[in-house]
Scaffold this active site. Structure first.
Site, mmCIF file in Angstrom:
data_model
loop_
_atom_site.group_PDB
_atom_site.id
_atom_site.type_symbol
_atom_site.label_atom_id
_atom_site.label_comp_id
_atom_site.label_asym_id
_atom_site.label_seq_id
_atom_site.Cartn_x
_atom_site.Cartn_y
_atom_site.Cartn_z
ATOM 1 N N ASN A 1 3.280 13.532 -1.301
ATOM 2 C CA ASN A 1 2.412 12.356 -1.397
ATOM 3 C C ASN A 1 1.415 12.665 -2.513
ATOM 4 O O ASN A 1 0.444 13.380 -2.316
ATOM 5 C CB ASN A 1 1.700 12.140 -0.063
ATOM 6 C CG ASN A 1 0.812 10.908 -0.089
ATOM 7 O OD1 ASN A 1 0.653 10.266 -1.127
ATOM 8 N ND2 ASN A 1 0.238 10.590 1.045
ATOM 9 N N ARG B 1 6.377 9.688 -1.375
ATOM 10 C CA ARG B 1 5.686 8.467 -0.973
ATOM 11 C C ARG B 1 5.273 7.726 -2.251
ATOM 12 O O ARG B 1 4.647 8.314 -3.138
ATOM 13 C CB ARG B 1 4.438 8.802 -0.158
ATOM 14 C CG ARG B 1 3.702 7.549 0.233
ATOM 15 C CD ARG B 1 2.327 7.835 0.767
ATOM 16 N NE ARG B 1 1.690 6.576 1.128
ATOM 17 C CZ ARG B 1 0.395 6.368 1.051
ATOM 18 N NH1 ARG B 1 -0.414 7.305 0.610
ATOM 19 N NH2 ARG B 1 -0.108 5.217 1.392
ATOM 20 N N HIS C 1 0.800 0.782 4.166
ATOM 21 C CA HIS C 1 0.915 1.588 5.399
ATOM 22 C C HIS C 1 2.260 1.321 6.080
ATOM 23 O O HIS C 1 2.389 1.519 7.298
ATOM 24 C CB HIS C 1 -0.203 1.250 6.425
ATOM 25 C CG HIS C 1 -1.573 1.698 6.027
ATOM 26 N ND1 HIS C 1 -2.693 0.969 6.343
ATOM 27 C CD2 HIS C 1 -2.004 2.797 5.370
ATOM 28 C CE1 HIS C 1 -3.773 1.586 5.892
ATOM 29 N NE2 HIS C 1 -3.380 2.705 5.286
ATOM 30 N N LEU D 1 -5.634 2.308 12.137
ATOM 31 C CA LEU D 1 -7.082 2.300 11.909
ATOM 32 C C LEU D 1 -7.536 3.684 11.466
ATOM 33 O O LEU D 1 -7.637 4.612 12.279
ATOM 34 C CB LEU D 1 -7.824 1.886 13.192
ATOM 35 C CG LEU D 1 -7.321 0.601 13.895
ATOM 36 C CD1 LEU D 1 -8.138 0.325 15.152
ATOM 37 C CD2 LEU D 1 -7.375 -0.593 12.945
ATOM 38 N N ARG E 1 -13.714 -0.224 1.831
ATOM 39 C CA ARG E 1 -13.168 -1.476 1.260
ATOM 40 C C ARG E 1 -13.650 -2.679 2.059
ATOM 41 O O ARG E 1 -13.699 -2.628 3.290
ATOM 42 C CB ARG E 1 -11.644 -1.442 1.278
ATOM 43 C CG ARG E 1 -11.069 -0.470 0.275
ATOM 44 C CD ARG E 1 -9.564 -0.373 0.402
ATOM 45 N NE ARG E 1 -9.155 1.015 0.533
ATOM 46 C CZ ARG E 1 -7.985 1.422 0.975
ATOM 47 N NH1 ARG E 1 -7.068 0.545 1.326
ATOM 48 N NH2 ARG E 1 -7.707 2.700 1.064
ATOM 49 N N PHE F 1 -16.352 6.980 10.698
ATOM 50 C CA PHE F 1 -16.751 6.402 11.982
ATOM 51 C C PHE F 1 -17.440 7.408 12.903
ATOM 52 O O PHE F 1 -18.211 7.023 13.769
ATOM 53 C CB PHE F 1 -15.540 5.770 12.682
ATOM 54 C CG PHE F 1 -15.214 4.409 12.128
ATOM 55 C CD1 PHE F 1 -15.741 3.262 12.697
ATOM 56 C CD2 PHE F 1 -14.403 4.280 11.015
ATOM 57 C CE1 PHE F 1 -15.472 2.015 12.169
ATOM 58 C CE2 PHE F 1 -14.120 3.031 10.475
ATOM 59 C CZ PHE F 1 -14.647 1.892 11.056
ATOM 60 N N GLY G 1 -6.411 8.004 12.134
ATOM 61 C CA GLY G 1 -7.584 8.793 12.537
ATOM 62 C C GLY G 1 -8.441 8.154 13.607
ATOM 63 O O GLY G 1 -8.711 8.759 14.645
ATOM 64 N N GLY H 1 -7.840 5.086 15.286
ATOM 65 C CA GLY H 1 -7.045 4.514 16.375
ATOM 66 C C GLY H 1 -6.552 5.566 17.352
ATOM 67 O O GLY H 1 -6.497 5.338 18.561
ATOM 68 N N GLU I 1 3.685 9.943 9.049
ATOM 69 C CA GLU I 1 4.296 9.355 7.863
ATOM 70 C C GLU I 1 5.241 10.332 7.172
ATOM 71 O O GLU I 1 6.270 9.933 6.636
ATOM 72 C CB GLU I 1 3.194 8.884 6.903
ATOM 73 C CG GLU I 1 2.428 7.701 7.487
ATOM 74 C CD GLU I 1 1.160 7.357 6.735
ATOM 75 O OE1 GLU I 1 1.216 6.490 5.867
ATOM 76 O OE2 GLU I 1 0.106 7.950 7.033
HETATM 77 P P1 ADP Z 1 -6.988 7.985 5.862
HETATM 78 O O1 ADP Z 1 -6.924 6.516 5.694
HETATM 79 O O2 ADP Z 1 -7.885 8.662 4.867
HETATM 80 O O3 ADP Z 1 -5.642 8.651 6.040
HETATM 81 P P2 ADP Z 1 -7.406 8.840 8.599
HETATM 82 O O4 ADP Z 1 -6.268 8.176 9.256
HETATM 83 O O5 ADP Z 1 -7.379 10.327 8.475
HETATM 84 O O6 ADP Z 1 -7.773 8.164 7.228
HETATM 85 O O7 ADP Z 1 -8.722 8.428 9.409
HETATM 86 C C1 ADP Z 1 -9.958 8.885 8.981
HETATM 87 C C2 ADP Z 1 -11.031 8.232 9.814
HETATM 88 O O8 ADP Z 1 -10.738 8.384 11.200
HETATM 89 C C3 ADP Z 1 -12.349 8.915 9.589
HETATM 90 O O9 ADP Z 1 -13.056 8.290 8.568
HETATM 91 C C4 ADP Z 1 -13.028 8.761 10.905
HETATM 92 O O10 ADP Z 1 -13.810 7.608 10.791
HETATM 93 C C5 ADP Z 1 -11.939 8.491 11.919
HETATM 94 N N1 ADP Z 1 -11.826 9.568 12.899
HETATM 95 C C6 ADP Z 1 -11.123 10.716 12.815
HETATM 96 N N2 ADP Z 1 -11.270 11.463 13.943
HETATM 97 C C7 ADP Z 1 -12.103 10.765 14.737
HETATM 98 C C8 ADP Z 1 -12.649 10.988 16.037
HETATM 99 N N3 ADP Z 1 -12.381 12.096 16.724
HETATM 100 N N4 ADP Z 1 -13.456 10.035 16.550
HETATM 101 C C9 ADP Z 1 -13.736 8.932 15.857
HETATM 102 N N5 ADP Z 1 -13.261 8.671 14.644
HETATM 103 C C10 ADP Z 1 -12.460 9.552 14.088
#
Ligand code: ADP
Length: 421
Positions: A7, A91, A180, A209, A241, A284, A331, A333, A385
Site C-alpha cells: 500500500n 492497493r 474503502h 469509521l 475532511r 477521536f 479504528g 468502529g 484490507e
Molecule cells: P485510517 O483511516 O487512518 O486507516 P484508522 O482506521 O486506523 O484510520 O482509525 C484511526 C482512528 O480510530 C483514530 O483517529 C481514532 O480516532 C480512532 N481510534 C482508534 N482506536 C480507538 C479507540 N481505542 N477508541 C476510540 N477511537 C479509536
C-alpha cells in the site's frame, strides 16, 4: 503460496507478507518519510519483534529495495530469497470507470491508473511508483492491482450520477466512485459468513469509521450505494475532511478568505471534519478525553459525527428496504463502544437493539453485539484490507492461470504445469 501486499502512499509505504495457506501475516512493516530527512523502515517479524532501520530513502525504488532486504534478512526476515514471493498485490486508490475488479497489471492497467491522477493526485502517482519499483526489482513476479473503488462499480446510474449537466459526466467522468471498497467487501463477506451465508436478499450497511470514514449499502454482496464520491472528500464528516457540505460554501469561502481553489481543497481535506469543528484534534481518543473533561467543542464534534453516521444509516436503510445487519469496522468502529452506542441509540425503527455489555466487550475483535431478540444484527468486524488484497491477488492468478499445483522455489509458482510469468 506467499503474497506480498503493498500500500504505497506519497511519502509512506505499508507492506505485509501473507501466507495464503493459513491466511495469516508472516511479516508487516512501514516505510515512512520517503524523500524526506529522517526516513525509516519499521519491520514487524512473525515473533512480534520490531526492527527499526534508519536510512536514506529518496524514492519508492529505494523503499521497496529496503523492504526486500528486510523480508529476506537472515535474522528477522521470513523468506530466504525473493523467489519465494509468488505474487504482489498493490492497493490502488482510483481506477476510474474502467475497473470492475482486481486485475493483473499490464501497460494498459498502468495507463488507467495514470488517467486517474487528477482524481487522486496524492494516491495514484504513489501507487504507480510502488508498482514500477516492484516491476523493476522483481520482474518475473506477477503484480496485481486491487482498486479501492472497484467494489462500488455495481452502483447504478441513479446512485452514482450527480445532479449536474450530464455532459460533465460524459466529458470528465465526474460521478460517484466510492472508496474503502476493499474494506467494505471484506467485512460484508465476513458478515455473510458469520450469519450463515449470502441469500439473494441479504442486506448490510457497512460503517467504516476511522480517520477516513465511509458507509456502504450492500445487497447480496453487491454495493448499491456508498457515501464517498468522485474523491474521498464526500460523505461523512471525517478526522480532517469536511464530508458533505453545500457546494456553494466553496466559492463563498474562496471569496471571503481570498483563497485559491487548491487552498480551499486543502482546508476541506486537511483542516475540516472533527478537527475543524473541535479545534482540538482529528483523533477521536483525544476528543473523547477532552469531552469527558468538559470541552463543549470536542463533545459537539463527536455528536455531529455520530449524527452524520446515523443519517446515512437511515438513508441506506431506506434504499435497501431495511437491513439484516449493521457492521462497524476500522479504528473507531472497531474500538469505540461509546460511538457505537451513540449511533445505535435511535435506530430502533430497524428493530435494532444492542447489548451494552457485549458492546463494551467488543474492542478490536469480531462480535455480534445485538441482543438475541434484535431483528437486525450489529456486528463489530475488524477490517483486514491486506488479507482481502492478497485473496483477490490469488483469485486473479487462479482465474488467469488455473490452480497453483506446484510451487517451484527457483521459477516461482507453476499453474497447471505452466509457469505464469
Ligand atoms: P485510517 O483511516 O487512518 O486507516 P484508522 O482506521 O486506523 O484510520 O482509525 C484511526 C482512528 O480510530 C483514530 O483517529 C481514532 O480516532 C480512532 N481510534 C482508534 N482506536 C480507538 C479507540 N481505542 N477508541 C476510540 N477511537 C479509536
Amino acid at each position: 503460496m506467499k503474497i506480498l501486499v503493498i500500500n504505497s502512499g506519497s511519502s509512506s509505504l505499508k507492506y505485509q507478507v501473507l501466507d495464503m495457506d493459513s491466511e495469516t501475516a508472516l511479516a508487516k512493516g512501514l516505510v515512512e518519510r520517503i524523500g524526506l530527512p529522517g526516513a525509516m523502515l519499521t519491520h514487524h517479524c512473525i515473533n512480534g519483534e520490531k526492527e527499526v532501520m534508519l536510512a536514506d530513502i529518496p524514492n519508492h525504488d529505494r523503499a521497496i529495495q529496503l523492504l526486500f532486504e528486510a523480508i529476506t534478512d537472515p535474522e528477522y526476515g521470513i523468506v530466504k530469497a525473493l523467489s519465494e514471493i509468488d505474487a504482489v498485490g498493490h492497493r490502488v486508490l482510483h481506477g476510474g470507470e474502467k475497473v470492475t475488479g482486481s486485475v493483473l497489471i499490464t501497460p494498459e492497467v498502468k495507463e488507467a491508473i495514470r488517467e486517474c491522477f487528477e482524481f487522486a493526485p496524492l494516491h495514484n502517482p504513489a501507487n504507480l511508483a510502488g508498482i514500477n519499483a516492484c516491476e523493476k526489482l522483481m520482474p518475473d513476479v506477477p503484480q496485481v492491482a486491487v482498486f479501492d473503488n472497484a467494489f462500488h462499480q455495481t452502483m447504478t446510474p441513479e446512485a452514482y450520477l450527480y445532479g449536474i449537466p450530464y455532459e460533465y459526466y460524459e466529458k470528465y467522468k465526474i460521478r460517484r466512485y466510492g472508496f474503502h471498497g476493499t474494506s467494505h467487501k471484506y467485512v460484508s463477506q465476513r458478515a455473510a459468513e458469520m450469519l450463515g451465508g449470502y441469500s439473494a436478499d441479504f442486506k448490510v450497511i457497512s460503517c467504516h469509521l476511522g480517520n477516513g470514514s465511509s458507509i456502504s449499502a450492500i445487497k447480496a454482496g453487491k454495493c448499491l450505494d456508498t457515501s464517498m464520491g468522485m474523491t474521498p472528500l464526500e460523505g461523512l464528516m471525517m478526522g480532517t475532511r469536511s464530508g458533505d457540505i453545500d457546494p456553494a460554501v466553496v466559492a463563498y469561502i474562496q471569496n471571503k478568505e481570498n483563497l485559491t481553489p487548491d487552498e480551499v481543497n486543502e482546508f476541506l481535506n486537511k483542516k475540516s471534519g472533527v478537527l475543524g469543528l473541535s479545534g482540538i484534534s482529528s483523533d477521536f481518543r483525544d476528543l473523547q478525553i477532552a469531552a469527558d473533561e468538559g470541552n463543549s467543542r470536542a463533545k459537539l464534534a463527536i455528536d455531529a459525527f455520530a449524527y452524520h453516521v446515523k443519517k446515512y444509516v437511515g438513508a441506506y436503510a431506506a434504499i435497501l428496504d431495511g437491513t439484516d445487519a449493521l457492521i462497524f469496522t476500522a479504528g473507531l468502529g472497531e474500538n469505540s463502544p461509546s460511538i457505537r452506542q451513540q449511533i445505535c441509540s435511535t435506530l430502533g425503527f430497524l428493530g435494532l437493539k444492542i447489548d451494552p455489555l457485549k458492546n463494551e466487550m467488543a474492542r478490536g475483535r469480531e462480535m455480534d453485539i445485538a441482543t438475541p431478540e434484535s431483528q437486525c444484527r450489529v456486528l463489530v468486524i475488524p477490517t483486514n484490507e491486506e488479507l482481502m488484497i492478497a485473496l483477490d491477488t490469488k483469485e486473479v492468478l487462479r482465474k488467469l492461470f488455473g490452480q497453483v499445483i506446484v510451487l517451484d522455489k527457483e521459477k516461482g509458482p507453476i499453474y497447471n504445469n505452466r509457469c505464469c510469468v
